[in-house]
Design an enzyme around this catalytic site. Sequence first.
Site, PDB file in Angstrom:
ATOM      1  N   CYS A 266       0.809  -1.223   0.000  1.00 31.05           N
ATOM      2  CA  CYS A 266       0.000   0.000   0.000  1.00 31.05           C
ATOM      3  C   CYS A 266       0.843   1.274   0.000  1.00 31.05           C
ATOM      4  O   CYS A 266       0.658   2.164  -0.840  1.00 31.05           O
ATOM      5  CB  CYS A 266      -0.986  -0.004   1.165  1.00 31.05           C
ATOM      6  SG  CYS A 266      -0.245   0.069   2.814  1.00 31.05           S
ATOM      7  N   HIS A 314      -2.825   1.073   6.763  1.00 27.53           N
ATOM      8  CA  HIS A 314      -3.114   1.003   5.329  1.00 27.53           C
ATOM      9  C   HIS A 314      -3.345   2.399   4.784  1.00 27.53           C
ATOM     10  O   HIS A 314      -3.830   3.289   5.494  1.00 27.53           O
ATOM     11  CB  HIS A 314      -4.345   0.129   5.077  1.00 27.53           C
ATOM     12  CG  HIS A 314      -4.596  -0.134   3.623  1.00 27.53           C
ATOM     13  ND1 HIS A 314      -3.740  -0.857   2.835  1.00 27.53           N
ATOM     14  CD2 HIS A 314      -5.624   0.246   2.809  1.00 27.53           C
ATOM     15  CE1 HIS A 314      -4.220  -0.929   1.598  1.00 27.53           C
ATOM     16  NE2 HIS A 314      -5.364  -0.259   1.557  1.00 27.53           N
ATOM     17  N   HIS A 326      -5.693   1.695  -4.544  1.00 27.82           N
ATOM     18  CA  HIS A 326      -4.745   1.246  -3.524  1.00 27.82           C
ATOM     19  C   HIS A 326      -4.256  -0.164  -3.837  1.00 27.82           C
ATOM     20  O   HIS A 326      -4.904  -0.924  -4.567  1.00 27.82           O
ATOM     21  CB  HIS A 326      -5.364   1.302  -2.127  1.00 27.82           C
ATOM     22  CG  HIS A 326      -6.577   0.448  -1.923  1.00 27.82           C
ATOM     23  ND1 HIS A 326      -6.839  -0.219  -0.747  1.00 27.82           N
ATOM     24  CD2 HIS A 326      -7.619   0.138  -2.744  1.00 27.82           C
ATOM     25  CE1 HIS A 326      -7.986  -0.882  -0.851  1.00 27.82           C
ATOM     26  NE2 HIS A 326      -8.481  -0.681  -2.055  1.00 27.82           N
TER      27      HIS A 326
END
Length: 353
Positions: A266, A314, A326
């Site tokens: 990420c 994240h 993402h």
Amino acid sequence: MQRNGTTSRRWSGATLAVAAAVAVVLSPATATAAPTTPPAPAAPPAPAPPATAADASRLVAEAGQQLTALDEQVHAAQVTVAEQQQLAAVAAQTADQAQTALDAYAPQLAAIAQGAHTTQSRMAAFLTGSSAEDVVQQMTTLDLIASHTEGLLAEVSIAERTAQEARTAADAAAAQATAGLAELERQQAEVRSRVAAYEADFDRLTAAEQAAVTTRLAGPSLAAPSTAAVVAAAPSDQVAAALEKALAQIGDAYVWGGTGPDGFDCSGLTSFAYAAAGVALPHSSRAQSRMGVAVDRSALQPGDLVFFGSPVYHVGIYVGDGKMVHARTFGQPVAVTSVDQGDYAGARRVLGQ
């Protein structure tokens, strides 16, 4: 392989134990701080094998969630170790400068050592002075020399103490950086092992079960918006460059620790995209969550970084219309999903402030 209420599949201890988190307690250190790298807690005993396919899917999803958190902990540790190494380098430079300052006194100290002692010079002044006035003048000169010598020796003492303290601080900083790096490498090996176990368990699931796990971890995949439309709506050319780069990675593999160009995690994806805009982001979603300025959910603009989890584990890039791009999770490619997920933690605007 049965899929009608029970399962004969074998599940790894990493999934059954739901992968206990590795503790990363490597606080950004001062040059004199002692290494702080406590061991990770032991994993709990593995529970009984899952009784149903649904149980198996749930356990895999929980393991994937925890792996994502572990992944971020390792990235945060990498940032901390880099800071420790920088502190060690600065401390070593300071120690070298202190030693150079001390060495500069060497010629003056040698001259003092080679000169006559003050008491002997005073006696010579009495014996060789041609008059009382001459003796007084010679002794006054000797007193000035003695005063200068004492001042010089005091300066040397301070310089020597400074050099010693700087070297001690440099040694401590180097030891902390070394210990932090060793702990980081151990954690990286641990996560690699758990990733392999998780991916093996994920592969045992049916396609429907895999889809359910992925949706639970990262939300359902949505149709990618038009790159041209997203770029046109960008608030600046810099933001447009970052968005274009991020959207171009859709479909690329999720790779643990990946920073591109063909695989990402990420924060690796956000760093890669922002680099196209000339902005360097640390490879850590937690570190990125401290950059820029906070943005309310109602005020999100394309290009804003959106974060998830508490603590943050994240990050994605907002592309507008309630969507983000993402690097989703282990085993899943870069995709566009909704930004509105249960563990949404906030957003930061690094570009276009």
